[in-house]
Design an enzyme around this catalytic site. Structure first.
Site, PDB file in Angstrom:
ATOM      1  N   TYR A   1      -2.483  -1.221  10.167  1.00 59.34           N
ATOM      2  CA  TYR A   1      -2.481  -1.448   8.721  1.00 59.34           C
ATOM      3  C   TYR A   1      -1.212  -0.880   8.085  1.00 59.34           C
ATOM      4  O   TYR A   1      -0.505  -1.569   7.339  1.00 59.34           O
ATOM      5  CB  TYR A   1      -3.718  -0.797   8.105  1.00 59.34           C
ATOM      6  CG  TYR A   1      -3.826  -0.971   6.602  1.00 59.34           C
ATOM      7  CD1 TYR A   1      -4.290  -2.164   6.057  1.00 59.34           C
ATOM      8  CD2 TYR A   1      -3.461   0.061   5.741  1.00 59.34           C
ATOM      9  CE1 TYR A   1      -4.395  -2.329   4.680  1.00 59.34           C
ATOM     10  CE2 TYR A   1      -3.558  -0.090   4.364  1.00 59.34           C
ATOM     11  CZ  TYR A   1      -4.023  -1.288   3.845  1.00 59.34           C
ATOM     12  OH  TYR A   1      -4.114  -1.439   2.487  1.00 59.34           O
TER      13      TYR A   1
ATOM     14  N   SER B   1       0.850  -1.189   0.000  1.00 58.38           N
ATOM     15  CA  SER B   1       0.000   0.000   0.000  1.00 58.38           C
ATOM     16  C   SER B   1       0.883   1.235   0.000  1.00 58.38           C
ATOM     17  O   SER B   1       2.013   1.206   0.511  1.00 58.38           O
ATOM     18  CB  SER B   1      -0.903   0.010   1.236  1.00 58.38           C
ATOM     19  OG  SER B   1      -1.582   1.250   1.363  1.00 58.38           O
TER      20      SER B   1
END
Length: 730
Positions: free
Chosen positions: A611, A598
């Site tokens: 995350y 990401s």
């Protein structure tokens, strides 16, 4: 016509006279063809021809014209439509006879014989683009309106018997005439015409080493005659079959199902690597009772060495299979691998010798010398092809060859074509031309790619994108129904290919759906074993599975949520890579791994601590794996920005939480897609390109990394974020 259909036990009767009466003449031909092709005891996939001589109207003059409608080159009777049939003016076809007979050097293996095929297009009726097959003269010169040319196992057993002519008389009397082997073509068509003239009582001909051709002036009668002639041959074989003794009795016992599948899962990646040195192949395993009875038998080595007889068979299976004399109860897996290595080397040498001995000055170059069929006692058969469809059909054809050998051995003695005759068919220039007319392979053809997380979102889009480029796709997800749905979408779009799939995983099509929990090594290993059993090996893995856990109202992440985030986003990726690497090392073929990280991995921000940290770890995992798995495996990553639309990571609750966090106006009763669009547009405005990021955008990056377009790239991460300057590397 005999309408007592209970007389058929070895073939399936399907004619519906009421339905046929509603069809025009060409549609009736298609109907008859589909019925015949739907029963593999009648003909094999892609094999056989049917025809009808129909009076048509010339499109320019409206004058009546007698037209031969005959199954064209390629295609399969089971699935054929009107578009699969060539249409030729019979008058013009028959005029070609004069040209052929004028040549003093005419014959089945002459220049004029092959030259006639180039003239068939000049006989085309009504600009039909379907290419005519080399069997066209067999139908054109038989003086009956309907002709069926089939490849039934029971009849080929007679055609491949040492005393086939005597057996033909014994079974059929003077109703069926024996004709020794001759290559299909114009000369054979003229000989069939002569047989019809000299034997007006005849209903058909057994073509030595080849199959059955029969005729009638009524299409239903022709269909029923085809079934009747096959039924009579099958009953004759049945009356003489000695069970296991037909193949000399059992020499070995089959391993239990789970054990043989375990052995196959262990040996297949290495074996695929050995036969895929020139081009990659896809496997189909077959270990049903019929196959096991043959490979375990006393006579299997002798019969396997003789090879297949019917040209339709060995064009798919090569002239003979590789038989490995392995004792399943007394020898180990290492023994099997050693014997396979020796056997493959010997097979390649034998095939090269076969080519060099029988080649002619104009023969095409030698094809891949590896076997397309491997027989192993206790385990069964492994068939290979350029894709799953071809390997399934290869297995089907050798199964048919086994049944031919069983029938021939039951009633007489099996014989194969002389090697020169077989070579002349295998390397016939017309067959070579047919191969060259095939469309070029797609960019990811021959590749087996597992998409982990393929049930939804980015993973689903990646699976669909890769399938468009010809890859075999394994859709893996914790949600089995979602994985199956993606696989089915691929099958619906691309089809199963020719051949008939079964319930066994090895009989799958271009895509399958499998379940795996990537936090559980045993689950991952079991899934990958299923991939190997389905396709023979693995070429690449794309991992798109991931999780985002939102903090609680106080902004905290519970310990178990932190652990779960790392278990899926980091450890799960590692487990998949580590288990896939076991397969890749056995295969020894260059492979590919792409993980999903990401842009958050390089941007620290509030509200996504677990995350973002896990994705930063995943970034470094990619670099470490690139070093660890080099030079065999390229390892790269795709780093998306926030993909809202179509993403499984943005359920309604998270969308609402994000809208609230950023102060974006909304009402609680707005539809989810409206809320999602608002959030996507908000994120897009934060990027340089001002466009929402979609799963399709991410899929394109995966495709580039999994193809050879970036073949020198490893240890890198491609960002697909629309241009977030906060994520620019410093």
């Amino acid at each position: 016509m005999n309408t007592d259909n209970t007389r058929f036990r070895h073939v399936k009767y399907g004619w519906d006279a009421a339905y046929a009466a509603t069809l025009d003449p060409v549609a009736r031909l298609v109907y008859r063809s589909n019925l015949l092709g739907s029963d593999q005891r009648i003909t094999n996939t892609g094999g056989g021809n049917t025809s009808a001589k129909i009076t048509e109207r010339d499109p320019l003059t409206a004058a009546p014209v007698e037209v031969l409608w005959v199954k064209g080159s390629g295609g399969d009777l089971r699935t054929s439509t009107r578009a699969n049939f060539a249409s030729l003016e019979l008058r013009k076809l028959r005029e070609l006879r004069t040209m052929y007979l004028r040549d003093p050097a005419r014959g089945p293996k002459t220049a004029i014989e092959d030259a006639m095929v180039d003239l068939y297009p000049h006989c085309t009726f009504n600009l039909n683009p379907r290419a005519s097959s080399i069997d066209t003269p067999l139908h054109a010169f038989i003086p009956y309106r309907h002709v069926d040319h089939m490849h039934p196992n029971a009849v080929i057993a007679i055609a491949a018997s040492r005393n086939g002519e005597r057996l033909t008389r014994e079974i059929y009397g003077d109703e069926v005439i024996w004709m020794p082997w001759q290559r299909p073509g114009f000369d054979l068509g003229l000989k069939l015409e002569q047989i019809c003239r000299e034997h007006p009582q005849a209903k058909g001909v057994i073509l030595g080493g080849h199959g059955l051709i029969n005729w009638a002036d009524d299409d239903q009668e022709c269909y029923e005659r085809t079934l009747d002639l096959i039924e009579r041959a099958a009953r004759y074989i049945e009356a003489h079959d000695r069970g296991e003794a037909t193949f000399g009795g059992a020499r070995y016992d089959a391993l239990p199902f789970e054990q043989r599948r375990s052995v196959l899962a262990a040996i297949l990646p290495w074996l695929r690597g050995q036969i895929s040195q020139q081009r990659r192949f896809i496997a189909t395993i077959q270990d049903d009772a019929t196959t096991l009875r043959f490979v375990n038998s006393v006579d299997a080595p002798r019969l396997a060495e003789l090879g297949t007889s019917c040209p339709d068979h060995f064009l798919r299976t090569k002239i003979k299979p590789l038989y490995i004399d392995w004792h399943p109860q007394a020898e180990t897996l290492d023994d099997l691998q050693r014997k396979l290595a020796v056997g493959l080397e010997r097979y390649r040498a034998d095939y090269t010798h076969y080519y060099e001995t029988h080649r002619r000055p104009d023969s095409p170059p030698m094809r891949d010398p590896n076997p397309s069929v491997i027989l192993i006692p206790g385990l069964g058969m492994i068939a290979w092809g350029k894709d799953k469809s071809e390997s399934r059909v290869t297995a089907e054809f050798y199964t048919a060859a086994i049944e031919v050998m069983r029938g021939a051995e039951a009633i007489d003695e099996y014989t194969a074509l002389p090697l020169q005759e077989a070579f002349d068919i295998e390397y016939w220039q017309l067959e070579e031309a047919k191969l060259r007319r095939m469309p070029p392979e797609k960019e990811l053809a021959r590749q087996v790619i597992a998409v982990v997380g393929g049930g939804s979102g980015i993973g689903r889009e990646v699976a669909l994108r890769l399938a468009n480029e010809g890859a075999h796709i394994v859709c893996v997800d914790k949600d089995g129904a979602a994985a199956q749905a993606t696989a089915q979408a691929i099958i619906d779009r691309h089809g199963m290919g020719i051949g008939v799939a079964g319930s066994d995983i090895s009989a799958c099509g271009p895509a399958i759906g499998l379940v795996a929990d990537i936090t559980d090594r045993t689950s991952v290993r079991t899934m990958l074993e299923q991939v190997v059993l389905a396709y023979g090996g693995l070429d690449a893995v794309a991992v798109t599975a991931g999780i985002f856990v939102a903090p609680d109202s106080e902004g905290r992440i519970r310990d178990e949520q932190w652990a779960l985030t790392f278990a899926i986003n980091v450890t799960g990726h590692y487990l998949v890579a580590d288990e896939a690497a076991r397969i890749w090392r056995k295969q020894g073929l260059p492979a590919n791994l792409v993980l999903t990280t990401s842009v958050n991995a390089v941007v620290a921000k509030k509200g996504s601590l677990a995350y973002d940290t896990s994705k930063a770890a995943a970034n470094h995992l990619i670099r470490e794996l690139a070093i660890e798995l080099a030079p065999l495996v390229r390892v790269n990553g795709v780093a998306p920005a926030t993909v809202v639309q179509g993403s499984g990571m943005f359920p309604r609750e998270r969308v609402i939480a994000s809208l609230t966090k950023y102060g974006i106006p909304f009402t609680a009763d707005e539809p989810t897609d409206v809320l999602t669009d608002k959030l996507a547009r908000f994120y897009a405005e934060r990027s340089l390109l001002k466009r929402p990021i979609t799963p399709a955008d991410q899929a394109e990056a995966f495709f580039l990394l999994l193809s050879q377009r970036l073949s020198q790239t490893t240890g890198q991460i491609i960002t697909v974020d629309g241009g977030l300057h906060e994520a620019f590397l410093r």
